[in-house]
Motif scaffolding. Structure first.
Motif, PDB file in Angstrom:
ATOM      1  N   TYR A 197      -2.294   6.164  -6.662  1.00 39.48           N
ATOM      2  CA  TYR A 197      -1.121   6.075  -7.334  1.00 39.48           C
ATOM      3  C   TYR A 197      -1.396   6.103  -8.801  1.00 39.48           C
ATOM      4  N   SER A 198      -2.161   7.157  -9.517  1.00 39.57           N
ATOM      5  CA  SER A 198      -2.511   7.384 -10.766  1.00 39.57           C
ATOM      6  C   SER A 198      -1.659   8.628 -11.149  1.00 39.57           C
ATOM      7  N   PHE A 216      -3.449  -0.788  -0.280  1.00 42.61           N
ATOM      8  CA  PHE A 216      -4.663  -0.296  -1.359  1.00 42.61           C
ATOM      9  C   PHE A 216      -5.867  -1.307  -1.124  1.00 42.61           C
ATOM     10  N   VAL A 217      -5.310  -2.698  -1.484  1.00 45.99           N
ATOM     11  CA  VAL A 217      -6.268  -3.973  -1.607  1.00 45.99           C
ATOM     12  C   VAL A 217      -7.202  -3.589  -0.187  1.00 45.99           C
ATOM     13  N   PRO A 230       1.852   7.040  -3.629  1.00 44.26           N
ATOM     14  CA  PRO A 230       1.826   5.372  -3.495  1.00 44.26           C
ATOM     15  C   PRO A 230       0.739   4.987  -2.642  1.00 44.26           C
ATOM     16  N   GLY A 231       0.191   6.074  -1.873  1.00 46.42           N
ATOM     17  CA  GLY A 231      -0.788   5.545  -0.672  1.00 46.42           C
ATOM     18  C   GLY A 231      -2.160   5.913  -1.123  1.00 46.42           C
ATOM     19  N   ASP A 271       6.332  -0.236  -2.531  1.00 42.06           N
ATOM     20  CA  ASP A 271       5.187  -0.461  -2.985  1.00 42.06           C
ATOM     21  C   ASP A 271       4.174  -0.399  -1.779  1.00 42.06           C
ATOM     22  N   ARG A 272       3.035  -0.012  -2.192  1.00 40.56           N
ATOM     23  CA  ARG A 272       2.184  -0.041  -1.212  1.00 40.56           C
ATOM     24  C   ARG A 272       0.591  -0.501  -1.639  1.00 40.56           C
ATOM     25  N   SER A 273       0.745  -1.431  -2.476  1.00 40.96           N
ATOM     26  CA  SER A 273      -0.459  -2.215  -3.214  1.00 40.96           C
ATOM     27  C   SER A 273      -1.140  -2.785  -2.300  1.00 40.96           C
ATOM     28  N   CYS A 312      -0.564  12.092  -7.303  1.00 43.70           N
ATOM     29  CA  CYS A 312       0.015  10.981  -7.552  1.00 43.70           C
ATOM     30  C   CYS A 312       0.895  10.585  -6.368  1.00 43.70           C
TER      31      CYS A 312
END
Lengths: 396, 396
Positions: free
Chosen positions: A312-313, A82-83, A308-309, A77-79, A306
């Motif tokens: 991620y859509s 993103f933030v 994860p970096g 996960d790389r949320s 698409c």
């Protein structure tokens, strides 16, 4: 032979021409599917008999979206990254290493399960063909493994050992290029249709023009078609390299000089520029100027990228809405790029257009017109039509 | 009494504080629902017995979205106007008349069916409370009818006879204000909780400050709470009028002067600024600067403004992703504004926060963290949790 006639089509978008402004829209149309292929298209009143009949109750039918650029084989996960980027941290490609670490430690079963659930999500949003890149393994075994897993789900697999220079080779770039063009290519090629390179002199993690040329030529010699990540972070040599080598697709094209546009226009029959507005949304980058490219006669595709970096859509409808709002596409041009255009970037003529003889990859829109793809942003109006499940779904 | 315990919650977002930077996130939590209300929240290990048990398998639970600004009672299609605007035509409010004409000719049953299907769509995207405005009738009978229909679906109904000056009154503005504040208000008030005005000196179709004040005061005298459409098309008097009259919500706030921000900050306990990024996306307007408003201490809400002209999206997750990308919200601030913030704009304390005694309006995210609302734009990861259907849905 099993045949199904699809009736009640409010608007049939065939994309059967070559002009991106014209979608080949038919009214009062029906189509017959025979063993997964389109057997017949014509007026509903003239439809031949078939084993089963599906009435789509006035909905729109379009060619299933062709998502010609994705990186779906990954774990982790790389949320948080993103933030951080949303609060001002720029993107330079360095985060890819985080996903490489997670992906290397995941089991085959876990990677296959994650990939399968992402493809299910895409189908539920209307995508029927997806290109899948490796690039989070970056060892001989891990790249081959990613492509073997991807090949279970798609024939459009792309070897991207040249995604970034992995940490262990940062001080031996030529050594990594030798690995990619040698043993890694040899192990990957049986499971790949394409080779791709992240050509980007603006990132210390990516590849320069000479490195990219060497890698692409090795891929071509191994029988792979060529794709290039180019001109994402700044102007660079990638677009012209892709054209020079006859690549099927050059992707991102965020920063283009006039000479790049001229080269793409001259190569419009061979090389498609694949625009990725979701990446520009998620990395706070400027948007590619599609209007300029369309005016010059460049062949365009749209895809999600698409991953994860940087995006991620999995949603092609969302990509279309962004392309219209931010890039200067009309809704017609955007839908053409997301179907016939992206099929062309995969050198496929059997998908992306609804004509007799092509695959019956149908997507249904809960809307009276394809315009609603742009008009209703964020609303999941599109879904891939499963002919077996359709009667039940549409009865709801 | 029927009770259900919800377990397996990967992350429970309660929004139980007043600081929009803090979401009151609990780990290892469970909650008990008793007759539609939250009866208990605590550690899963301490959960009391209940009649039924739902395991959400590691998913996130958040308060259902509160969509505090919508115009859902309408008929007709305006996708062509949307396309025209995407190719450069500016928005001035004039298109509302097109929807007025279609809505007036629709039957009650047709309007109710259309409204019901839009609310179903919202629930499928995670919204559990929706405010619904009239404003496409603009006659005494048609406004009352719209509110009667809306009241079948929501208690949060808003009389918006002052949406635009209808064509038949363009040369008699005082006559229309008399109608709105007289017989139309009288007919609408029994079915409305709120009154709203499109206060916008930049549009010939909308209302000036004196007209808006007269209408809002009449609504308050009839027992209605106040909401205002303000500062959408340019700087104007709407925000300060809303604060002066103690409105619960002032919506759009696209163009704000320093004095507007100061007034909103001073009124933060009373008046919420409701931001509508979807409108700014669909009308190519600049985005409100939420970071400036948050820094000043303004109370913020987020809503879709779902309507056929300026934003035909029902998706609060998409609104959150835009708010983060374009307005300077953090993902936490955006989620708070879309739940507790928008509940505050409706002067409700029983929704928008998950605390014992509140309504059990739960939304489930197919994700490991609420960050995915912004991190996965365009992907429908949120849905309102129907406790009766949940066991079946989640087993899929």
């Amino acid at each position: 032979m099993n045949s199904t006639v699809v009736t009640g089509i409010g608007e049939l978008v065939t994309c059967d021409g070559t002009d991106p402004d014209l979608l080949g829209i038919r009214s009062n149309a029906a189509l017959v599917v025979e063993d997964g292929m389109i057997g017949w298209i014509g007026l509903a009143a003239d439809a031949p008999a078939a084993d089963t009949r599906i009435d789509v109750a006035g909905r729109v039918i379009i060619p299933g979206f062709v998502d010609s650029h994705s990186h779906l084989v990954f774990a982790g996960d790389r949320s948080a990254e993103f933030v951080a980027r949303m609060t001002g941290q720029p993107y330079d490609g360095g985060g890819i290493g985080v996903t490489v670490a997670s992906t290397r430690t995941a089991t085959d079963d876990e990677l296959a399960r994650l990939l399968g659930s992402r493809i299910d999500e895409m189908r539920a949003l209307g995508t029927t063909t997806v290109e899948i890149k490796s690039g989070y393994g970056l060892t001989v075994a891990d790249e081959a493994r990613a492509l073997q897993i991807a090949r279970q789900f798609s024939t459009e697999t792309t070897f991207l050992g040249a995604h970034v220079i992995p940490a262990e080779y940062l001080h031996d770039r030529p050594g990594y290029v030798d690995l990619v063009t040698g043993p890694m290519l040899q192990a990957a090629a049986p499971y790949a249709r394409w080779i791709d390179v992240f050509c980007e002199p603006h990132s210390p993690h990516a590849f320069g023009a000479d490195e990219a040329r060497q890698i692409l030529k090795a891929g071509a010699a191994a029988g792979l078609g060529l794709r290039v990540h180019a001109n994402q972070l700044g102007p660079g040599p990638g677009v012209q390299l892709a054209v020079e080598l006859g690549a099927a697709s050059v992707d991102h094209c965020t920063y283009l000089e006039d000479a790049d546009v001229d080269a793409l226009a001259a190569a419009a029959e061979t090389t498609v520029a694949t625009l990725l507005p979701g990446v520009e949304f998620c990395t706070r980058s400027p948007y590619s100027d599609a209007a300029r490219l369309l005016a010059a006669g460049v062949s365009l595709a749209l895809a999600t990228d698409c991953n994860p970096g940087t995006c991620y859509s999995s949603s092609m409808p969302w990509v279309i809405s962004l392309a219209v709002r931010e890039m200067g596409f009309t809704p017609a041009q955007a839908l053409f790029a997301a179907t016939a255009g992206s099929a062309k970037s995969l050198r496929r003529t059997d998908i992306g257009r609804l004509v007799p003889g092509n695959r019956a990859d149908l997507t249904v829109l809960d809307a009276p017109s394809y315009l609603h793809l742009a008009y209703r942003p964020g609303v999941p109006i599109a879904r891939a039509l499963s002919l077996t499940a359709a009667a039940e779904m549409l009865a709801e």
